[in-house]
Design a protein around this motif. Structure first.
Motif, PDB file in Angstrom:
ATOM      1  N   GLY A  15      28.882  16.549  37.048  1.00  0.00           N
ATOM      2  CA  GLY A  15      28.137  17.208  38.189  1.00  0.00           C
ATOM      3  C   GLY A  15      29.032  18.147  39.022  1.00  0.00           C
ATOM      4  N   VAL A  16      30.469  18.617  38.696  1.00  0.00           N
ATOM      5  CA  VAL A  16      31.038  19.513  39.551  1.00  0.00           C
ATOM      6  C   VAL A  16      30.750  20.847  38.938  1.00  0.00           C
ATOM      7  CG1 VAL A  16      33.510  20.167  39.925  1.00  0.00           C
ATOM      8  CG2 VAL A  16      32.907  17.727  39.743  1.00  0.00           C
ATOM      9  N   ASP A  17      29.943  21.740  39.663  1.00  0.00           N
ATOM     10  CA  ASP A  17      29.420  22.624  39.111  1.00  0.00           C
ATOM     11  C   ASP A  17      29.677  24.108  39.792  1.00  0.00           C
ATOM     12  OD1 ASP A  17      28.041  22.251  41.580  1.00  0.00           O
ATOM     13  OD2 ASP A  17      26.021  22.146  40.640  1.00  0.00           O
ATOM     14  N   VAL A  18      30.647  23.935  40.670  1.00  0.00           N
ATOM     15  CA  VAL A  18      31.256  25.065  41.213  1.00  0.00           C
ATOM     16  C   VAL A  18      32.719  25.138  41.271  1.00  0.00           C
ATOM     17  CG1 VAL A  18      31.466  26.515  43.432  1.00  0.00           C
ATOM     18  CG2 VAL A  18      29.283  25.174  43.051  1.00  0.00           C
ATOM     19  N   CYS A  19      33.535  26.338  40.803  1.00  0.00           N
ATOM     20  CA  CYS A  19      34.746  26.448  40.652  1.00  0.00           C
ATOM     21  C   CYS A  19      35.065  27.564  41.426  1.00  0.00           C
ATOM     22  CB  CYS A  19      35.520  26.568  39.356  1.00  0.00           C
ATOM     23  SG  CYS A  19      37.117  26.619  39.077  1.00  0.00           S
ATOM     24  N   PHE A  20      35.992  27.582  42.454  1.00  0.00           N
ATOM     25  CA  PHE A  20      36.580  28.723  43.348  1.00  0.00           C
ATOM     26  C   PHE A  20      37.894  28.812  42.764  1.00  0.00           C
ATOM     27  CE2 PHE A  20      33.718  25.955  45.876  1.00  0.00           C
ATOM     28  CZ  PHE A  20      33.029  26.726  46.436  1.00  0.00           C
ATOM     29  N   ALA A  21      38.140  30.334  42.371  1.00  0.00           N
ATOM     30  CA  ALA A  21      38.949  30.669  41.500  1.00  0.00           C
ATOM     31  C   ALA A  21      39.753  32.147  42.034  1.00  0.00           C
ATOM     32  CB  ALA A  21      38.355  30.973  40.302  1.00  0.00           C
ATOM     33  N   ASN A  22      40.925  32.080  41.657  1.00  0.00           N
ATOM     34  CA  ASN A  22      41.887  33.188  41.716  1.00  0.00           C
ATOM     35  C   ASN A  22      42.802  33.094  40.427  1.00  0.00           C
ATOM     36  OD1 ASN A  22      44.541  34.967  42.624  1.00  0.00           O
ATOM     37  ND2 ASN A  22      42.732  35.910  43.681  1.00  0.00           N
ATOM     38  N   PRO A  23      42.274  33.383  39.322  1.00  0.00           N
ATOM     39  CA  PRO A  23      43.044  33.192  38.078  1.00  0.00           C
ATOM     40  C   PRO A  23      44.162  34.227  37.649  1.00  0.00           C
ATOM     41  CG  PRO A  23      40.913  34.272  37.616  1.00  0.00           C
ATOM     42  CD  PRO A  23      41.002  34.155  38.870  1.00  0.00           C
ATOM     43  N   GLY A  24      45.006  33.851  36.640  1.00  0.00           N
ATOM     44  CA  GLY A  24      46.020  34.729  36.168  1.00  0.00           C
ATOM     45  C   GLY A  24      46.133  34.752  34.557  1.00  0.00           C
ATOM     46  N   THR A  25      47.083  35.326  34.154  1.00  0.00           N
ATOM     47  CA  THR A  25      47.146  35.029  32.684  1.00  0.00           C
ATOM     48  C   THR A  25      47.273  33.973  32.015  1.00  0.00           C
ATOM     49  OG1 THR A  25      48.479  37.224  33.033  1.00  0.00           O
ATOM     50  CG2 THR A  25      48.639  36.057  30.927  1.00  0.00           C
ATOM     51  N   SER A  26      47.714  32.963  32.669  1.00  0.00           N
ATOM     52  CA  SER A  26      47.955  31.420  32.010  1.00  0.00           C
ATOM     53  C   SER A  26      46.557  30.832  32.180  1.00  0.00           C
ATOM     54  CB  SER A  26      48.878  30.700  32.710  1.00  0.00           C
ATOM     55  OG  SER A  26      48.699  30.807  34.168  1.00  0.00           O
ATOM     56  N   GLU A  27      45.576  31.284  32.790  1.00  0.00           N
ATOM     57  CA  GLU A  27      44.336  30.867  32.914  1.00  0.00           C
ATOM     58  C   GLU A  27      43.149  31.519  32.043  1.00  0.00           C
ATOM     59  OE1 GLU A  27      46.973  29.683  35.497  1.00  0.00           O
ATOM     60  OE2 GLU A  27      45.751  31.530  35.902  1.00  0.00           O
ATOM     61  N   ALA A  33      36.058  30.376  28.949  1.00  0.00           N
ATOM     62  CA  ALA A  33      35.450  29.092  28.815  1.00  0.00           C
ATOM     63  C   ALA A  33      34.240  29.056  29.606  1.00  0.00           C
ATOM     64  CB  ALA A  33      36.163  28.007  28.565  1.00  0.00           C
ATOM     65  N   LEU A  34      34.357  29.698  30.536  1.00  0.00           N
ATOM     66  CA  LEU A  34      33.097  29.540  31.815  1.00  0.00           C
ATOM     67  C   LEU A  34      31.969  30.208  30.918  1.00  0.00           C
ATOM     68  CD1 LEU A  34      35.039  30.924  34.686  1.00  0.00           C
ATOM     69  CD2 LEU A  34      33.741  28.874  34.771  1.00  0.00           C
ATOM     70  N   ASP A  35      31.920  31.176  29.979  1.00  0.00           N
ATOM     71  CA  ASP A  35      30.567  31.722  29.332  1.00  0.00           C
ATOM     72  C   ASP A  35      30.290  30.840  28.220  1.00  0.00           C
ATOM     73  OD1 ASP A  35      30.141  33.971  30.852  1.00  0.00           O
ATOM     74  OD2 ASP A  35      31.997  34.938  30.019  1.00  0.00           O
ATOM     75  N   THR A  36      31.083  29.606  27.967  1.00  0.00           N
ATOM     76  CA  THR A  36      30.374  28.856  26.858  1.00  0.00           C
ATOM     77  C   THR A  36      30.165  27.441  27.298  1.00  0.00           C
ATOM     78  OG1 THR A  36      32.632  27.912  26.458  1.00  0.00           O
ATOM     79  CG2 THR A  36      32.217  30.203  25.295  1.00  0.00           C
ATOM     80  N   VAL A  37      30.382  27.358  28.610  1.00  0.00           N
ATOM     81  CA  VAL A  37      29.909  25.837  29.178  1.00  0.00           C
ATOM     82  C   VAL A  37      28.791  26.154  30.436  1.00  0.00           C
ATOM     83  CG1 VAL A  37      30.810  24.020  30.551  1.00  0.00           C
ATOM     84  CG2 VAL A  37      32.299  24.898  28.764  1.00  0.00           C
ATOM     85  N   GLY A  38      27.844  25.683  29.991  1.00  0.00           N
ATOM     86  CA  GLY A  38      26.563  25.710  30.983  1.00  0.00           C
ATOM     87  C   GLY A  38      26.824  24.947  32.216  1.00  0.00           C
ATOM     88  N   GLY A  39      26.240  25.528  33.406  1.00  0.00           N
ATOM     89  CA  GLY A  39      26.186  24.589  34.460  1.00  0.00           C
ATOM     90  C   GLY A  39      27.508  24.884  35.388  1.00  0.00           C
ATOM     91  N   MET A  40      28.201  25.684  35.056  1.00  0.00           N
ATOM     92  CA  MET A  40      29.270  25.977  36.082  1.00  0.00           C
ATOM     93  C   MET A  40      29.439  27.133  36.636  1.00  0.00           C
ATOM     94  SD  MET A  40      32.254  24.665  37.407  1.00  0.00           S
ATOM     95  CE  MET A  40      32.766  23.309  36.465  1.00  0.00           C
ATOM     96  N   ARG A  41      29.340  27.215  38.084  1.00  0.00           N
ATOM     97  CA  ARG A  41      29.362  28.476  38.843  1.00  0.00           C
ATOM     98  C   ARG A  41      30.868  28.937  39.291  1.00  0.00           C
ATOM     99  NH1 ARG A  41      25.930  29.386  44.608  1.00  0.00           N
ATOM    100  NH2 ARG A  41      26.855  31.720  45.055  1.00  0.00           N
ATOM    101  N   ALA A  42      31.148  29.903  38.802  1.00  0.00           N
ATOM    102  CA  ALA A  42      32.573  30.549  39.158  1.00  0.00           C
ATOM    103  C   ALA A  42      32.511  31.563  40.312  1.00  0.00           C
ATOM    104  CB  ALA A  42      33.292  31.202  37.932  1.00  0.00           C
TER     105      ALA A  42
END
Length: 518
Positions: A15-27, A33-42
């Protein structure tokens, strides 16, 4: 699946469906993977401190864990101040920090750092996944820790992220509430029956309606005084809600509130101390001769208060704050006329994210009878919280208007949050209290005795002044995609606030007010 997909799948299934992000190369494998896992808002932020503050605001309103994605140790470092605030708020949060591939760390590349040690300063739980097969179980353990009110940091090396062999896992069901300590309830009841002056200080989960109702019932039945901690994580207040006074920020005022108490009962909060040390003044705010009793920690405080209320005030109902609004003021815009405008116009069911600091001195009184609303406050004192927290609050409750009350100096710490307000089209109205100074530090310069009773010198004054050059918040906001408007009078402010609240989407009002010190 690879480790990154395993992590995301485990979060989404919990049920954790939101991720607040500032990614870099290592991520990057997490990002893919965000495009392959449904239900997660970035949700993209332009600074890691915005991501962590947004996750904090989201979790405080949603009541469920939020996730933040950060890049290596420096990214974690940039997010540290708002993680400090989240730790003090006991916010359920999962922080995923990418790291170099396990085999690359020995080369001491430029971004190499001790992530584990840094994370430990703000986290209640830290773990490093070393194999893709561990990721799912580690993520489930992080979820369990977060649900207990901790910042849980999971470190994900790049090769663990991209390697296959991982699976998803289920975390435990939402952590059960702590059992009420019957002996603590009995001891508190005896204290309340003693006839000696007693103060009930509440915080944690007791600042929502059930805890407030129980605390006021107890106070009205026993004559105890009830106070709320200075900076609650989330406080319900306004018309139709039991009203509880907050413990003052300045130690002298707090000491007056507690003066004469023989007993202090703590429900969901810690024993009060001054925010800073001052020459020849005590740090401990508990009066001499006052006994301190712990009823409950931050989780389970509301339930303990309800049990106590049923013991000492059976069959009673708490008094509720009456509906009342200030008249719309006219003339000069000051901290107090601005507060009156906010009290007069605050919409139903609003979320107020309050980092107004000194300029917000009149807001609590002006909004006491406004329609019921929630207030999120600066729990850890690390400024730059308000604009990011407004992001999370607005995403957690898209049907509710968010009003971000923001001091000018602290706004500049995380001003890039406005870009995310615009990108996500969030219903957030930001009010900048623009007095052109670090007013709180002007006050503290006097309080700590640093100038020995004399006027501060020119170098000291210069370090506390924000007016040379003046900051143009309207231009900044518009450059980040948020419509802005500057106001100088109470009438202009009322018109701007009414317009902003009536039109969905982000807005900024630059409210030019004088310093409290003249």
């Amino acid at each position: 699946m690879n480790g990154a997909r395993s992590l995301l799948t485990t979060l989404a299934e919990a049920g954790v469906d939101v991720c607040f992000a500032n990614p870099g190369t290592s991520e990057m494998h997490f990002v893919a993977a965000l495009d392959t896992v449904g239900g997660m808002r970035a949700v993209l932020t332009l600074f890691e401190g915005v991501a962590t503050g947004a996750a904090d605001g989201y979790a405080r309103i949603a009541g469920t864990p939020a996730a933040a994605l950060l890049h290596l140790g420096p990214g974690l470092g940039n997010g540290l101040a708002n993680l400090h605030n989240a730790r003090r708020a006991h916010t359920p949060m999962i922080v995923v920090v990418g790291d170099h591939a396990t085999y690359h760390k020995k080369y001491d590349a430029p971004l190499e750092s001790d992530i584990d040690a840094v994370a430990g300063t703000v986290s209640g739980w830290v773990r490093r996944s070393t194999r893709p097969e561990e990721v799912a179980a580690d993520t489930a353990a992080a979820l369990d820790a977060a649900r207990r009110g901790a910042v849980a940091t999971l470190i994900l090396p790049a090769d663990v992220s991209w390697s296959d062999g991982a699976d998803s896992a289920q975390s435990a069901a939402a952590s059960a509430e702590p059992a009420v300590d019957g002996e603590a309830v009995r001891a508190a009841a005896e204290t309340l029956y003693s006839g000696e002056r007693t103060v009930l200080l509440i915080g944690g989960d007791a600042t929502r309606r059930p805890g407030l109702d129980a605390a006021v019932r107890i106070a009205e039945a026993t004559g105890a005084r009830v106070l709320c901690e200075t900076f609650p994580a989330r406080l319900e207040r306004g018309a139709g809600v039991p009203a509880v006074e907050r413990l003052a920020y300045f130690a002298e005022a707090a000491a007056e509130q507690l003066a004469g108490a023989r007993h202090l009962i703590l429900a969901g909060t810690a024993s009060p101390v001054s925010f800073f040390a001052y020459p020849d003044k005590p740090s401990d705010l508990v009066p001499d001769g006052c006994a301190v009793h712990l009823l409950a920690p931050h989780r389970g405080a509301a339930a303990a208060l309800q049990r106590l209320a049923d013991d000492v005030a059976p069959g009673t109902t708490a008094s509720l704050a009456p509906a009342a609004r200030p008249e719309l003021p006219s003339g000069e815009l000051t901290a107090f006329t601005a507060a009156a405008v906010i009290g007069a116009l605050l919409p139903d069911d609003a979320i107020v994210v309050d980092e107004s600091n000194t300029a917000g001195v009149g807001i609590a009184a002006a909004t006491a009878g406004a329609p019921a609303h929630d207030v999120l406050t600066l729990t850890g004192g690390a400024i730059g919280y308000g604009l990011p927290a407004a992001i999370g609050a607005a995403i957690a409750a898209p049907h509710r208007p968010v009003l971000a009350l923001q001091a000018d100096g602290s706004a500049m710490y995380t001003i890039s949050a406005l870009w995310t307000h615009a990108r996500e089209n969030l219903d957030v109205t930001t009010v900048i209290f623009d007095n052109g100074a670090y007013d709180i530090l002007r006050i503290e310069l006097q309080r700590v005795g640093a100038t020995s009773g004399t006027e501060p010198g020119p170098k000291a004054r210069e370090l506390l002044d924000l007016g040379s050059p003046a900051i143009d918040f309207v231009q900044i906001a518009e450059g980040l995609g948020v419509p802005g408007r500057r106001v100088h009078t109470a009438e202009e402010f009322a018109a701007a606030l009414a317009d902003s609240l009536a039109e969905p989407g982000p807005h900024l009002i630059d409210a030019v007010v004088p310093s409290l010190l003249g």
